[in-house]
Every structure is written in structure tokens, then in C-alpha cells.
Design a protein around this motif. Structure first.
Motif, PDB file in Angstrom:
ATOM      1  N   PHE A 326       0.877   3.262  10.374  1.00  0.00           N
ATOM      2  CA  PHE A 326      -0.256   3.358   9.865  1.00  0.00           C
ATOM      3  C   PHE A 326      -0.858   2.719   8.519  1.00  0.00           C
ATOM      4  O   PHE A 326      -1.941   2.558   8.501  1.00  0.00           O
ATOM      5  CB  PHE A 326      -0.595   4.908   9.682  1.00  0.00           C
ATOM      6  CG  PHE A 326      -0.434   5.674  10.842  1.00  0.00           C
ATOM      7  CD1 PHE A 326      -1.282   5.672  12.004  1.00  0.00           C
ATOM      8  CD2 PHE A 326       0.560   6.676  10.929  1.00  0.00           C
ATOM      9  CE1 PHE A 326      -1.138   6.344  13.236  1.00  0.00           C
ATOM     10  CE2 PHE A 326       0.684   7.497  12.411  1.00  0.00           C
ATOM     11  CZ  PHE A 326      -0.157   7.224  13.253  1.00  0.00           C
ATOM     12  N   ASP A 327       0.160   2.092   7.771  1.00  0.00           N
ATOM     13  CA  ASP A 327      -0.214   1.126   6.671  1.00  0.00           C
ATOM     14  C   ASP A 327      -0.401  -0.177   7.050  1.00  0.00           C
ATOM     15  O   ASP A 327       0.554  -0.703   7.646  1.00  0.00           O
ATOM     16  CB  ASP A 327       1.021   1.311   5.928  1.00  0.00           C
ATOM     17  CG  ASP A 327       0.588   0.817   4.423  1.00  0.00           C
ATOM     18  OD1 ASP A 327      -0.216  -0.367   4.452  1.00  0.00           O
ATOM     19  OD2 ASP A 327       0.993   1.119   3.415  1.00  0.00           O
ATOM     20  N   PRO A 328      -1.695  -0.903   6.785  1.00  0.00           N
ATOM     21  CA  PRO A 328      -1.703  -2.214   7.405  1.00  0.00           C
ATOM     22  C   PRO A 328      -0.520  -3.231   6.971  1.00  0.00           C
ATOM     23  O   PRO A 328      -0.266  -4.168   7.649  1.00  0.00           O
ATOM     24  CB  PRO A 328      -3.094  -2.671   6.700  1.00  0.00           C
ATOM     25  CG  PRO A 328      -3.810  -1.224   6.742  1.00  0.00           C
ATOM     26  CD  PRO A 328      -2.784  -0.033   6.271  1.00  0.00           C
ATOM     27  N   ILE A 329      -0.059  -2.775   5.869  1.00  0.00           N
ATOM     28  CA  ILE A 329       0.845  -3.687   5.194  1.00  0.00           C
ATOM     29  C   ILE A 329       1.959  -3.949   6.155  1.00  0.00           C
ATOM     30  O   ILE A 329       2.894  -4.858   6.090  1.00  0.00           O
ATOM     31  CB  ILE A 329       1.234  -3.525   3.735  1.00  0.00           C
ATOM     32  CG1 ILE A 329       1.959  -4.817   3.005  1.00  0.00           C
ATOM     33  CG2 ILE A 329       2.294  -2.522   3.786  1.00  0.00           C
ATOM     34  CD1 ILE A 329       2.237  -4.222   1.724  1.00  0.00           C
ATOM     35  N   PHE A 330       2.246  -2.847   6.816  1.00  0.00           N
ATOM     36  CA  PHE A 330       3.523  -2.608   7.893  1.00  0.00           C
ATOM     37  C   PHE A 330       3.377  -4.028   8.945  1.00  0.00           C
ATOM     38  O   PHE A 330       4.425  -4.875   9.123  1.00  0.00           O
ATOM     39  CB  PHE A 330       3.391  -1.594   8.863  1.00  0.00           C
ATOM     40  CG  PHE A 330       4.439  -1.559   9.938  1.00  0.00           C
ATOM     41  CD1 PHE A 330       5.435  -0.905   9.776  1.00  0.00           C
ATOM     42  CD2 PHE A 330       4.081  -2.166  11.321  1.00  0.00           C
ATOM     43  CE1 PHE A 330       6.317  -0.726  10.917  1.00  0.00           C
ATOM     44  CE2 PHE A 330       4.757  -2.051  12.376  1.00  0.00           C
ATOM     45  CZ  PHE A 330       6.175  -1.493  12.099  1.00  0.00           C
ATOM     46  N   TYR A 331       2.183  -4.478   9.061  1.00  0.00           N
ATOM     47  CA  TYR A 331       2.159  -5.516  10.287  1.00  0.00           C
ATOM     48  C   TYR A 331       2.350  -6.895   9.535  1.00  0.00           C
ATOM     49  O   TYR A 331       2.858  -7.903   9.968  1.00  0.00           O
ATOM     50  CB  TYR A 331       0.729  -5.517  11.009  1.00  0.00           C
ATOM     51  CG  TYR A 331       0.782  -4.220  11.721  1.00  0.00           C
ATOM     52  CD1 TYR A 331       1.277  -3.831  13.084  1.00  0.00           C
ATOM     53  CD2 TYR A 331       0.069  -3.032  11.355  1.00  0.00           C
ATOM     54  CE1 TYR A 331       1.313  -2.639  13.615  1.00  0.00           C
ATOM     55  CE2 TYR A 331       0.054  -1.867  11.806  1.00  0.00           C
ATOM     56  CZ  TYR A 331       0.488  -1.645  12.801  1.00  0.00           C
ATOM     57  OH  TYR A 331       0.874  -0.358  13.608  1.00  0.00           O
ATOM     58  N   LEU A 332       1.722  -7.110   8.289  1.00  0.00           N
ATOM     59  CA  LEU A 332       2.081  -8.256   7.390  1.00  0.00           C
ATOM     60  C   LEU A 332       3.756  -8.352   7.132  1.00  0.00           C
ATOM     61  O   LEU A 332       4.147  -9.503   7.286  1.00  0.00           O
ATOM     62  CB  LEU A 332       1.110  -8.384   6.244  1.00  0.00           C
ATOM     63  CG  LEU A 332      -0.154  -8.426   6.359  1.00  0.00           C
ATOM     64  CD1 LEU A 332      -0.984  -7.123   6.610  1.00  0.00           C
ATOM     65  CD2 LEU A 332      -0.670  -9.578   5.182  1.00  0.00           C
ATOM     66  N   HIS A 333       4.234  -7.578   6.758  1.00  0.00           N
ATOM     67  CA  HIS A 333       5.446  -7.305   6.664  1.00  0.00           C
ATOM     68  C   HIS A 333       6.291  -7.700   7.947  1.00  0.00           C
ATOM     69  O   HIS A 333       7.257  -8.493   8.078  1.00  0.00           O
ATOM     70  CB  HIS A 333       6.187  -6.094   6.315  1.00  0.00           C
ATOM     71  CG  HIS A 333       7.603  -5.609   6.365  1.00  0.00           C
ATOM     72  ND1 HIS A 333       8.395  -6.607   5.926  1.00  0.00           N
ATOM     73  CD2 HIS A 333       8.228  -4.451   6.737  1.00  0.00           C
ATOM     74  CE1 HIS A 333       9.655  -6.189   6.203  1.00  0.00           C
ATOM     75  NE2 HIS A 333       9.601  -4.922   6.449  1.00  0.00           N
ATOM     76  N   HIS A 334       5.907  -6.880   9.115  1.00  0.00           N
ATOM     77  CA  HIS A 334       6.821  -7.504  10.377  1.00  0.00           C
ATOM     78  C   HIS A 334       6.404  -8.691  10.898  1.00  0.00           C
ATOM     79  O   HIS A 334       6.955  -9.398  11.734  1.00  0.00           O
ATOM     80  CB  HIS A 334       6.658  -6.418  11.232  1.00  0.00           C
ATOM     81  CG  HIS A 334       7.419  -5.060  11.400  1.00  0.00           C
ATOM     82  ND1 HIS A 334       8.567  -5.354  11.990  1.00  0.00           N
ATOM     83  CD2 HIS A 334       7.595  -4.039  10.627  1.00  0.00           C
ATOM     84  CE1 HIS A 334       9.578  -4.356  11.891  1.00  0.00           C
ATOM     85  NE2 HIS A 334       8.696  -3.506  10.935  1.00  0.00           N
ATOM     86  N   CYS A 335       5.114  -9.267  10.575  1.00  0.00           N
ATOM     87  CA  CYS A 335       4.848 -10.706  10.894  1.00  0.00           C
ATOM     88  C   CYS A 335       5.627 -11.749  10.407  1.00  0.00           C
ATOM     89  O   CYS A 335       6.384 -12.609  10.992  1.00  0.00           O
ATOM     90  CB  CYS A 335       3.452 -10.929  10.430  1.00  0.00           C
ATOM     91  SG  CYS A 335       2.697 -12.470  11.320  1.00  0.00           S
TER      92      CYS A 335
END
Length: 673
Positions: A326-335
Motif C-alpha cells: 500500500f506504500d507507493p515507494i514499494f513499487y519504485l523499490h521493486h522496479c
């Protein structure tokens, strides 16, 4: 019933940019922030493309995703177990279509915004309209490069922190002010089911830290332990950049990622060994006992992944897999994890999960890998391979994505994803080199080593030097053919095995030298109260997390200099190993940084405490297993001549691994209150 939301990738082929580079493109950044804000709205359509719906795929609320309505309503064992794959050979490939789903949703929203904002032809000319629509069609989800020099110098990018944006639209008008949607997600009036407060029981203080997931109405990063918390971005930057008490996560992350590219070239391995190398690279459960092949000690991509979750999260959402999505930074990290995977699979294109692993000296038949505790769609100990279904993500044809579909995005024999990554560039042998994913896959070992050298140089692990002025006494019998040894150098590292659910949530093991944290190993997990079926089974079975922590070269050199009277000028490796073990101390801390346990020292050993310190012995079943290891470094010698004549240097490979026994020696023991 919702319509299926198939993950097809966006049209065209365009690079995912680093978030700070995307922010420099005024039009694309305007589209990206507004599109992300749009898909966060509770009435956004289609429903499966809403940010909160996508966030719930990874962890809570453990409900069937609305984008896969044709999936069965019951689990293999009648338990909602969650979709995400961790500690599995499918870990990196499952997250690829997951990030792609968020990218697709934002891209679709951006194109609709661009068309709507430019439809007023009275105030927007055709050239401006074409520019905005083109920018929307090229928009791809950004990555945050937590290994970059800019992150080391400045910490977390400002664009990821709380602030208010206002943008200029194509017709010259201004948008309403927008709270930065990259900095948090607000759950709205209805919180997803299953959220529970989490207590972190600590050993060195009477107060108990609490994550108020049930009470918080939005996500937080390094929050104080309050119902109305304050986020500590200063703490996040200190953890990233380091200081007097910590070398900093960026330095360790650079080393960890660089070491991932120190595996040997395919031609230097046996064909039946290669699935086991994928196993070692892909997840934190690898053990060489399974197939009998020795590990290479180069680490797993899941270990730095875990570190970033804890560095950013603290007591907040990113440090708990139930809430991290649910934290948007999750997707920048996984990207960024996906970017590293893309260059690893490009370089090591013959290492793959395939149909399973092979026993060394066995009958030559593949043995399927297994999902030890199952997931949403995988029964406990189900066989998994390159044809396993990556639920809940369906392709354009309606079938589920499979691991083999994710390989080498956009190559002729795999599915279209619509994205690529910028080249990795570095200086090698005085020349600028680059590795480009658009080039043909490297087929020869020499080409693989050229890629390795460039990527190792980029992450700062290509150059290895002698340990001070020492002359090491050791055997060179196993130098790989065509390699030159790095003289008087040895890489020292600690093999670590931790119990996944030893405490009430995520935690870290820290190595300290002279009271300074010089390395960490991080366990990313869920709380004791989790509904995750696989996590509950893993906890009951005492599941483990395995990996390595490098002892920084500068620490090894400082120890040898400070202990020169004891080790002499021409020591053997065991003498140096004994000196390292005598000078490094260890402790366990929870996600909030509070001490859980100390490895108290024997008399005369500098450390955090002594045997007379208050506390009781840590329960035997959850004590860390630690062994000191080391390896020589060899460099592949190119057959090509440089302008000056000698052959150019290629990539580093580690070999002649040695075990130096238990890390905690003498009377040292684990103590907790």
C-alpha cells in the motif's frame, strides 16, 4: 462480477526512468503524479486498476483480486494464503507482472488525462496536443536507484517525501494543489479487512513499540510509535547515508548488488548446476545441501530487497509484508529490483529455474523446486518451475503469466511488456563501457565477463587490492582457467542463518566494529497475528532465512593493522580469520531499531556488553547461526589487446571458498532480557 484486468503491458517500447530523472521531464512528471493520484481515488474505474486494489494483492486483505474474477473462491486447503512469492525461486519473476500491473494502470490513466487536457482546441494547438499525448504514451513507471551516488550524497529523493504539487496544464491553467501521492497512501473511509496493531517486544527497554496499523488511516515511513505519528525522514537518510555509528545502507547495497554479478560465466559451470545457481541468486532460502552443488557466496537478490524494506519502513508499512504493497515507494523499490534482475538475466542468460534442479552426480533427471509453504494458488510443497502460474496476473490471451513468459522482456519468444531500462555505464580499463538490454544476449564467456566488468565497475566491486602490506600464505591450486589472481587479497564474509519468525516481526542482525555498524542482514516478515497461511506454516516449522554479510575490505585492513603484533606480516588466512572473529561484535534489532539481543563478549573483547550484563540466554531455537567464510578473487584475462598492449581486465569471480568455523567463539553468548 468485475471484468478481467489482463496485464498486457503498455503499447510501444520505452525506458523506465530513475524517479529523479522523470521529475526533470515537466510534462511526463505532471502526467505521472496526476495519474497516480487519479487511480488512488475510491471511485476510479476499472475497479481492479485502483491503487488500493492492486496494493492488496501483495498482502492484506487476503481476498481474491477483482481483476481475476474467474479464479476459484477457495484455496487449495480452504485458507486465504496470499499471492506474493517470497523465499522462493519465483520471488523475482512473480513481482515482474505485479509492478507491470501498476505501470499499466498509471499509463492508461495518463493517456486519458492527456487527451482530456488537450481536447480544447481553442486553447491548445495541435503541436502541444501531440506533445502531451506522446509523453503519456511513453510514460513508464520509474525506479528509485538506492545504489546511486545521489542517494549516498543526499539520501531519499525529495520527490518521495511529503509536499504539495501544483502543475501547469497544456492550456496554461493550473491544477488544484495535490498532496504528493508518492509519499503515502490514504485508505479513506473503509480500511481493508484484517489490519491489526503490531507490538514489537524489545529486550533492552520496558516500553513496547507499537505499529498502529488498525488505527492509522494512511501509510507511514519510520513513524513514531503513536496513533498520530511523526515520520522520521532524517532517520531514513541517516540509515541510507551512514555516519559515525553506521557505514550506511547505500554502501552495503552497492556491494551486495555488485556481488550478484560475480557469479562465474556459464562455460565455467556444469550445465546441470545452472538451475541451482538461479536458486542461489533468486531467494533467501537457498542451501547447497539440496542439490550438492557448492554455493558461490555471491548472495541473493532477495537480501538487498529486504534491507530497503526495513530502511524505509521502521515501524511503518514497508517493514511488514502484510501492508507494504500500500506504500507507493514499494513499487519504485521493486522496479529497481526488476531492473537489477533484467541486467542479471541478460548477463547470465543460461542460468534459469527451467524444469527444476539436478543432483550433483545424480541420474540426470530434473527435480522440481517446491513452494515450501504454498501461496494463494500453490498447495503446500507444490512443485514449481518455469511453467507455474503466476496468479493472479493474466496475459492478453487470458491465461496466467508464467515464469518463462517474463524472461528477457520483449524478446521474440517472450511476452510484450512495453518497457526497458537505461544502459548501465561505467569506466573499465580507462574506457567508457555500457551494457544495453537492446543488444543481443552475450553468448560467449568472454562477452559475459565483459558485461560483468562493466556492471561490477558501476557498483564499485571491480577493483580489488591487497590487504595493506601483508603477504598472504595460501594455496592457488584452484585458480579457474584463464583467470589471474588478485594478489594478497581475500574477501571475508559471514554466512548467516536466521529464524524467519523468531520475534514479533521484521528484524536485523548487525555486525559492529569499534561500535560502528559495518554490515547488516535483514529479515522481512509479517507479524505474529498475520493471516498469511504460508507465513503461519513457516513460523510453525521454524523456517530460516540465509545469506551472507561481507566484512568490508577497509575493516579487514584495519583489523590486520591493529592486530599486527599478533598476526605478523605474512599470516595465513586462518590467522586473519581469528583476528576478525575476535574484533567483530553482533546484535539483533527490531524494525524500529530497538535492541532485541546482544552477543555479549568474553573478557577483553570490545563489544556492547559483558557476561555480567542483565538478561537471559536467547532461546536456543531462535539463536542466529553464523560462520565466517572467505574466498580468493580471480579476474578473467581478456584475449583482446588494449591500445597499450597488455590484455584488458575483465570481471571478478570468487573461488577457493573456505569456512573458518563458528563466528561467535570462546565464551560469547546471546543474551536478551
Amino acid at each position: 462480477m468485475s471484468k478481467p484486468y489482463n496485464i498486457t503491458g503498455l503499447k510501444g517500447l520505452h525506458p523506465r526512468l530513475e524517479i529523479r530523472d522523470l521529475a526533470k521531464d515537466e510534462i511526463q512528471f505532471t502526467l505521472f503524479i496526476n495519474a497516480l493520484d487519479t487511480i488512488k481515488q475510491p471511485d476510479y474505474r476499472p475497479k481492479p486498476a485502483r491503487f488500493q486494489e492492486l496494493g492488496g494483492i501483495h498482502g492484506l486483505p487476503y481476498e481474491k483480486w477483482s481483476g481475476d474474477p474467474e479464479a476459484p473462491d477457495s484455496m487449495p486447503n480452504g485458507i486465504w494464503g496470499g499471492y506474493c512469492n517470497h523465499q522462493s525461486v519465483l520471488f523475482p519473476v512473480w513481482h515482474r507482472p505485479y509492478v507491470l500491473s501498476v505501470e499499466q494502470s498509471i499509463g492508461e490513466a495518463a493517456i486519458r488525462l492527456a487527451k482530456r487536457w488537450t481536447e480544447d482546441t481553442e486553447h491548445v494547438d495541435e503541436a502541444t496536443r501531440a506533445k502531451w499525448i506522446d509523453a503519456a504514451e511513453r510514460l513508464r513507471f520509474p525506479f528509485w536507484d538506492w545504489t546511486s551516488q545521489e542517494t549516498l550524497d543526499k539520501g531519499l529523493p525529495d520527490v518521495l517525501k511529503p509536499q504539495v504539487f501544483q502543475f501547469t496544464l497544456p492550456d496554461g491553467t493550473k491544477t488544484d494543489p495535490i498532496e504528493n501521492p508518492l509519499s503515502f497512501h490514504r485508505f479513506g473511509n473503509v480500511q481493508p479487512d484484517g489490519f491489526k496493531d503490531q507490538i514489537f517486544k524489545t529486550s533492552m527497554q520496558q516500553d513496547q513499540a507499537m505499529s498502529y496499523f488498525k488505527s492509522w488511516t494512511r501509510t507511514y515511513r519510520w513513524p513514531s510509535s503513536n496513533v498520530s505519528p511523526i515520520e522520521d525522514y532524517v532517520k531514513i537518510n541517516a540509515l541510507l547515508q551512514g555516519g559515525e555509528k553506521d557505514v550506511g545502507s547505500v554502501r552495503q547495497l552497492r556491494s551486495q548488488i555488485g556481488n550478484l554479478f560475480c557469479y562465474p560465466a556459464p562455460g565455467e559451470t556444469e550445465e546441470h548446476q545452472r538451475p541451482s545457481i538461479w536458486d542461489e541468486f533468486s531467494n533467501s532460502l537457498f542451501t547447497p545441501d539440496k542439490a550438492g552443488w557448492d554455493g558461490y557466496g555471491c548472495g541473493s537478490i532477495e537480501i538487498p530487497h529486504n534491507k530497503v524494506h526495513l530502511v524505509v519502513g521502521g515501524l511503518g508499512d514497508m517493514a511488514n509484508n502484510d501492508y507494504a504493497g500500500f506504500d507507493p515507494i514499494f513499487y519504485l523499490h521493486h522496479c529497481n529490483i526488476d531492473r537489477i534482475l533484467a541486467f542479471w538475466e541478460y548477463t547470465y542468460n543460461k542460468f534459469w529455474v527451467a524444469e527444476g534442479y539436478y543432483k550433483k552426480g545424480g541420474d540426470g533427471k530434473p527435480i522440481p523446486f517446491t513452494q515450501p509453504e504454498g501461496t494463494w494458488d500453490e498447495a503446500n510443497n507444490a512443485d514449481i518451475d518455469e511453467n507455474s502460474e503466476l496468479q493472479p496476473f493474466r496475459t492478453a490471451s487470458g491465461g496466467y503469466w508464467k515464469p518463462k513468459d517474463t524472461r528477457f522482456p520483449n524478446k521474440p519468444d517472450t511476452l510484450h511488456t512495453g518497457y526497458t531500462y537505461p544502459d548501465i555505464v561505467a569506466t573499465v580499463n580507462g574506457e567508457e563501457r555500457r551494457v544495453s538490454l537492446s543488444n543481443p544476449l552475450p553468448e560467449s564467456d568472454e562477452k559475459v565477463h565483459e558485461c560483468k566488468a562493466t556492471i561490477q565497475a558501476h557498483f564499485g566491486v571491480l577493483e580489488k587490492h591487497s590487504i595493506g602490506s601483508l603477504t598472504l600464505i595460501e594455496s592457488h591450486a584452484a585458480i579457474p582457467k584463464g583467470h589471474g589472481i588478485v594478489p594478497n587479497y581475500r574477501r571475508f564474509y559471514t554466512f548467516v542463518e536466521l529464524v524467519n519468525h523468531a520475534f514479533s516481526g521484521s528484524y536485523s542482525l548487525q555486525l559492529l566494529y569499534k561500535d560502528k555498524v559495518v554490515g547488516t542482514f535483514d529479515v522481512l516478515t509479517r507479524s505474529d497475528a498475520t493471516q498469511c497461511a504460508s507465513c503461519r506454516i513457516r513460523r510453525k516449522a521454524g523456517g530460516h532465512v540465509r545469506g551472507v554479510i561481507d566484512i568490508p575490505d577497509e575493516v579487514v585492513e584495519d583489523i590486520t593493522q591493529s592486530q599486527s603484533e599478533n598476526i605478523g606480516n605474512s599470516p595465513d588466512v586462518e590467522t586473519i580469520a581469528d583476528a576478525i572473529k575476535s574484533q567483530i561484535n553482533v546484535r539483533l534489532v527490531n524494525a524500529g531499531g530497538n535492541i532485541l539481543a546482544d552477543a555479549v563478549g568474553q573478557p577483553g573483547v570490545p563489544g556492547l556488553g559483558s557476561q555480567s550484563a542483565p538478561g537471559t540466554q536467547l532461546e536456543a531455537t531462535i539463536r542466529p547461526v553464523m560462520r565466517l567464510g572467505s574466498a580468493q578473487a580471480g579476474r578473467k584475462l581478456s584475449t583482446k589487446l588494449t591500445m597499450d598492449g597488455p590484455a584488458s581486465k575483465l570481471g571478478i569471480t570468487y573461488f577457493n571458498h573456505a569456512s573458518h568455523g563458528e563466528f561467535l567463539v570462546g565464551d560469547r553468548e546471546w543474551k536478551s532480557v
